[in-house]
Write a protein that holds these residues in place. Sequence first.
Motif, PDB file in Angstrom:
ATOM      1  N   GLU A 309       0.844  -1.194   0.000  1.00 34.24           N
ATOM      2  CA  GLU A 309       0.000   0.000   0.000  1.00 34.24           C
ATOM      3  C   GLU A 309       0.883   1.250   0.000  1.00 34.24           C
ATOM      4  N   ILE A 311       0.499   5.283   0.855  1.00 40.49           N
ATOM      5  CA  ILE A 311      -0.392   6.219   1.534  1.00 40.49           C
ATOM      6  C   ILE A 311       0.187   7.626   1.429  1.00 40.49           C
ATOM      7  N   ASP A 318      -2.299  11.326   9.072  1.00 36.50           N
ATOM      8  CA  ASP A 318      -1.986  10.436   7.947  1.00 36.50           C
ATOM      9  C   ASP A 318      -0.817   9.516   8.311  1.00 36.50           C
ATOM     10  N   ALA A 322      -0.865   5.464   8.524  1.00 37.45           N
ATOM     11  CA  ALA A 322       0.057   4.618   7.766  1.00 37.45           C
ATOM     12  C   ALA A 322       0.677   3.537   8.650  1.00 37.45           C
TER      13      ALA A 322
END
Length: 339
Positions: A309, A311, A318, A322
């Motif tokens: 992933e 991010i 944020d 993560a």
Amino acid sequence: MIGRIYRLMDAKRIEMVQRELKFNENDLILKPDYLSICAADQRYYFGNRPPEILSEKLPMALIHEATATVLYDGKGELSRGSKVVIVPLIENESTEKIKANYNPENKFSSSGVDGFMQDLISVPHSRVIPIEKDYSVEYVFTELVSVVVNAIEAFEKAKVRDVETIGVWGDGNMGVVVSLVLRCLYPNAKIFVLGKSFRKLQHFPFVDGVYLIDKLPINFTVDHCFECVGGKNSDIAIQQILNVIEPQGCVSLLGVSENPVAISTRTVLDKGLILIGNSRSTVADMQKAVKLISENSVCRKYLRMLISETITIKKETDMMHAFEQSILNDFKTVMKWEV
């Protein structure tokens, strides 16, 4: 110049701190592009280190795997906009007797000194590796690849047996990178990966075989082994390695465990085995890693597949998101840094 740094203050708590960005005319000023979360970062973030270690090292900015863009070069060697990999090793002392990554006088970003979770970073030229060819996200794994380069260098110096078969224990991030670099450097060897997750083992199409650790073929043996398990399962992996490795083979240890691990010294002695400890890397190792990534399309292809992933990061929440996601992902969580 005022910069912002994002420090882990306590388990699961990241705060922004403003500080003066110190640099001289020979330094570079960098803006991070991609930052990769590793297991060591996770242990700090979730408080899974001994309390005395956490109290000693926090507050501290995490992350030691990063690429960046050059904003300023006092020496004029790199143009604005150039892409680089940042070297986490900070050499305070150099000696021919001890390789720099094992010298206790040297420091390492995100392990006692601030890592790369900053809006701007000031470093000397000696701590960047320019990316000469096409820039892409997989260069964020340069440091991880360089750890393997360091391990293979030690393996080459120590081995007695020929390299015909190699076993890699561990189906996580380190297992992927170790088996991938081995594939690139030992194209004629047979490489087998052993792990616990059938799902994860499907991410190793470049090796000669994958096995669940409880379903090994009868009489399975290998010449040399790389242990990439770490944690509470280290002892199980190492015992299985000692059981299946051929006499005078090398056991390269890369997994990190917070607790002591029992090893059957009788087996080590009876087989004349060589155990090698490996940790971190040097500037030279990172230069070799960048070269390997840039010149090998297979390496780039499978490193890209390592990303579970990506991010985008614009604020502290944020960042915390993560880290929370990184525990849920099978492989690497990468932060696209836009703070």
